[in-house]
Design a protein around this motif. Structure first.
Motif, mmCIF file in Angstrom:
data_model
loop_
_atom_site.group_PDB
_atom_site.id
_atom_site.type_symbol
_atom_site.label_atom_id
_atom_site.label_comp_id
_atom_site.label_asym_id
_atom_site.label_seq_id
_atom_site.Cartn_x
_atom_site.Cartn_y
_atom_site.Cartn_z
ATOM 1 N N GLN A 62 36.578 -27.084 15.445
ATOM 2 C CA GLN A 62 36.657 -25.784 15.736
ATOM 3 C C GLN A 62 35.950 -25.310 14.213
ATOM 4 O O GLN A 62 35.089 -26.167 13.824
ATOM 5 C CB GLN A 62 37.901 -25.534 15.487
ATOM 6 N N ASP A 63 35.108 -23.974 14.424
ATOM 7 C CA ASP A 63 33.902 -23.884 13.344
ATOM 8 C C ASP A 63 34.864 -23.179 12.037
ATOM 9 O O ASP A 63 35.991 -23.528 11.972
ATOM 10 C CB ASP A 63 33.887 -21.827 13.575
ATOM 11 N N PRO A 64 34.282 -23.636 11.079
ATOM 12 C CA PRO A 64 34.767 -23.374 9.269
ATOM 13 C C PRO A 64 36.289 -22.829 9.366
ATOM 14 O O PRO A 64 36.545 -23.047 8.456
ATOM 15 C CB PRO A 64 33.374 -23.491 8.801
ATOM 16 N N GLN A 65 35.975 -21.047 9.793
ATOM 17 C CA GLN A 65 36.710 -20.284 9.210
ATOM 18 C C GLN A 65 36.982 -20.432 10.701
ATOM 19 O O GLN A 65 36.733 -20.052 11.469
ATOM 20 C CB GLN A 65 35.768 -19.386 8.067
ATOM 21 N N TYR A 66 38.291 -19.595 10.759
ATOM 22 C CA TYR A 66 38.946 -18.904 11.708
ATOM 23 C C TYR A 66 38.504 -17.312 11.609
ATOM 24 O O TYR A 66 37.608 -16.441 10.872
ATOM 25 C CB TYR A 66 40.337 -18.749 11.185
ATOM 26 N N SER B 99 37.931 -8.045 14.517
ATOM 27 C CA SER B 99 37.456 -6.760 13.269
ATOM 28 C C SER B 99 36.309 -7.226 12.764
ATOM 29 O O SER B 99 34.726 -7.087 12.807
ATOM 30 C CB SER B 99 38.152 -6.493 13.133
ATOM 31 N N SER B 100 35.778 -8.359 12.133
ATOM 32 C CA SER B 100 34.907 -9.182 11.739
ATOM 33 C C SER B 100 34.052 -9.797 12.508
ATOM 34 O O SER B 100 32.889 -9.680 12.284
ATOM 35 C CB SER B 100 35.571 -10.893 11.042
ATOM 36 N N MET B 101 33.984 -10.659 13.689
ATOM 37 C CA MET B 101 33.387 -10.601 13.973
ATOM 38 C C MET B 101 32.357 -9.811 14.717
ATOM 39 O O MET B 101 31.427 -9.784 14.973
ATOM 40 C CB MET B 101 34.231 -11.692 15.794
ATOM 41 N N VAL B 102 33.362 -8.488 15.462
ATOM 42 C CA VAL B 102 32.395 -6.959 16.139
ATOM 43 C C VAL B 102 31.572 -6.803 14.689
ATOM 44 O O VAL B 102 30.280 -6.455 15.035
ATOM 45 C CB VAL B 102 33.429 -6.276 16.146
ATOM 46 N N ILE C 241 28.869 -8.823 14.723
ATOM 47 C CA ILE C 241 27.560 -8.727 15.617
ATOM 48 C C ILE C 241 27.075 -7.137 15.728
ATOM 49 O O ILE C 241 25.497 -7.049 15.648
ATOM 50 C CB ILE C 241 28.222 -8.455 17.254
ATOM 51 N N SER C 242 27.467 -6.695 15.009
ATOM 52 C CA SER C 242 27.214 -4.675 14.641
ATOM 53 C C SER C 242 25.850 -5.151 13.521
ATOM 54 O O SER C 242 25.215 -4.610 13.840
ATOM 55 C CB SER C 242 28.063 -3.895 14.870
ATOM 56 N N LYS C 243 26.406 -5.901 12.578
ATOM 57 C CA LYS C 243 24.824 -5.947 11.374
ATOM 58 C C LYS C 243 24.014 -7.071 12.271
ATOM 59 O O LYS C 243 22.523 -6.179 11.290
ATOM 60 C CB LYS C 243 25.349 -6.913 11.280
ATOM 61 N N VAL C 244 23.993 -7.591 13.277
ATOM 62 C CA VAL C 244 22.648 -8.470 13.838
ATOM 63 C C VAL C 244 21.901 -7.003 14.201
ATOM 64 O O VAL C 244 20.350 -6.906 13.800
ATOM 65 C CB VAL C 244 22.925 -9.115 14.720
ATOM 66 N N TYR C 245 22.224 -5.546 15.017
ATOM 67 C CA TYR C 245 21.760 -5.062 15.608
ATOM 68 C C TYR C 245 21.242 -3.632 14.552
ATOM 69 O O TYR C 245 20.957 -2.799 14.621
ATOM 70 C CB TYR C 245 22.494 -4.370 16.599
ATOM 71 N N TYR D 286 30.362 -31.842 11.187
ATOM 72 C CA TYR D 286 29.645 -31.196 12.896
ATOM 73 C C TYR D 286 29.592 -29.412 12.385
ATOM 74 O O TYR D 286 28.989 -29.183 13.474
ATOM 75 C CB TYR D 286 30.761 -32.034 13.672
ATOM 76 N N GLN D 287 30.479 -28.926 11.770
ATOM 77 C CA GLN D 287 30.535 -28.057 11.509
ATOM 78 C C GLN D 287 29.606 -27.307 10.803
ATOM 79 O O GLN D 287 29.835 -26.987 9.212
ATOM 80 C CB GLN D 287 31.772 -27.159 10.633
ATOM 81 N N LYS D 288 28.264 -27.184 10.905
ATOM 82 C CA LYS D 288 27.376 -26.767 10.348
ATOM 83 C C LYS D 288 26.583 -25.324 10.537
ATOM 84 O O LYS D 288 26.179 -24.399 9.369
ATOM 85 C CB LYS D 288 25.755 -27.759 11.629
ATOM 86 N N PHE D 289 27.226 -24.433 11.015
ATOM 87 C CA PHE D 289 27.009 -23.047 11.106
ATOM 88 C C PHE D 289 28.082 -22.893 10.424
ATOM 89 O O PHE D 289 29.110 -22.241 11.653
ATOM 90 C CB PHE D 289 26.623 -22.448 12.508
ATOM 91 N N ASN D 290 27.811 -20.931 9.650
ATOM 92 C CA ASN D 290 29.153 -20.601 9.259
ATOM 93 C C ASN D 290 29.275 -19.394 10.745
ATOM 94 O O ASN D 290 28.551 -19.416 11.235
ATOM 95 C CB ASN D 290 29.697 -20.271 8.219
ATOM 96 N N LEU D 291 30.307 -18.245 10.709
ATOM 97 C CA LEU D 291 30.195 -16.791 11.340
ATOM 98 C C LEU D 291 28.956 -16.416 11.655
ATOM 99 O O LEU D 291 28.796 -15.733 12.259
ATOM 100 C CB LEU D 291 31.604 -16.062 11.570
ATOM 101 N N GLU D 292 29.216 -15.912 10.250
ATOM 102 C CA GLU D 292 27.750 -15.051 9.698
ATOM 103 C C GLU D 292 26.244 -16.143 10.935
ATOM 104 O O GLU D 292 25.880 -15.001 11.220
ATOM 105 C CB GLU D 292 27.170 -15.290 8.526
#
Length: 283
Positions: free
Chosen positions: A205-209, A213-216, A219-223, A268-274
């Motif tokens: 799995q990814d390094p953080q749960y 809401s945080s994922m949304v 995503i919005s920050k990218v745009y 293997y967890q090379k990338f965090n959520l951001e």
């Protein structure tokens, strides 16, 4: 080293094949479709590692489809593994699913029993058991049970969430916890399984749960978009549809215990959520 990947047209197969080709310079990688091909006619004589991704996954389940799930996900897998073992394949990596745990909510840990409720989950679990019966010192079996996978141009729920994040100005604020896995982290994980000649059952799995809401928000920050996250809307939504399957799928808790996903130093967890969201949305 020669590697064969099945499920050649699938999202994971394409990404993983490209990644392994770039990392394993002195190796050869082949992709094959096995669903409509007689296993006996498949040449595995010079294959060292077989990664089995071909499966029946996103199909609406009906009583009439049960047999097809077992034919593709169980029997085909078993036949392929027996063929691989008899021809000298050294490592068989099987992509299973979190669905082997059934409708469990909250944390999945070492004590959580498998209890699949869908034909998909049931057929995958039976395949796991058949593979483990074949394992010996010369034929290593890796069973991988990933959570929801996301990444650039991925199909499924993430793409729907991404589209919503670009259009909405208000979103429910719900404090939930989910395990997810960025495709690049998955690719690195499989690479390490091959490099280390592993066997066993794994839950990467990814390094953080992930909080929906945080994922949304990411995503919005990218745009460069601003979204208002409202707790009251979240409470009303839970009151209205909290018992519905769709709510549990988006806002429910479903995650692997950290220890369950521990592998070596977790490199293997090379990338965090951001980082993962930025790569996913910009490619």
């Amino acid at each position: 080293m020669n590697i064969l990947v099945t499920g050649e047209t699938g999202y994971i197969a394409k990404s993983l094949s490209a990644y392994l080709t770039s990392k394993l310079i002195d190796s050869s990688l082949f992709q094959k479709s096995v669903q409509n091909r007689a296993i006996n006619n498949l040449n595995l004589e010079e294959i060292d590692v077989l990664i089995h991704l071909a499966a029946l996954v996103h199909k609406k389940e009906t009583p009439n489809s049960e047999e097809l799930y077992y034919q593709v996900n169980t029997e085909l897998t078993h036949q392929l593994a027996m063929k691989a073992k008899s021809t000298g394949v050294k490592q068989f990596i099987f992509f299973s699913t979190m669905a082997v745990y059934g409708d469990v909510q909250g944390e999945i840990n070492y004590q959580t029993k498998t209890n699949p409720v869908t034909f998909y989950g049931k057929s995958k679990l039976v395949a796991e058991k058949k593979l483990l019966e074949l394992q010996d010192e010369h034929f290593k079996v890796c069973i991988v049970r990933p959570p929801m996978i996301y990444g650039p141009k991925c199909p499924g729920n993430y793409s729907l969430l991404s589209k919503l994040s670009r259009k909405t100005f208000i979103f429910p604020k719900v404090e939930n916890k989910r395990s997810m896995l960025f495709i690049n982290n998955l690719n690195e994980f499989i690479f390490q399984l091959i490099q280390n000649k592993e066997s066993g059952t794994f839950h990467p799995q990814d390094p953080q749960y992930i909080n929906t809401s945080s994922m949304v928000r990411e995503i919005s920050k990218v745009y460069g978009k601003s979204i208002h996250f409202n707790k009251l809307v979240g409470k009303i939504l839970k009151l209205l549809i909290g018992n519905k399957k769709i709510y549990k799928k988006v806002y429910g808790d479903l995650y692997y215990e950290r220890e369950l996903s521990l592998y070596k130093d977790n490199s293997y967890q090379k990338f965090n959520l951001e980082q993962a969201i930025a790569i996913t949305e910009r490619e």
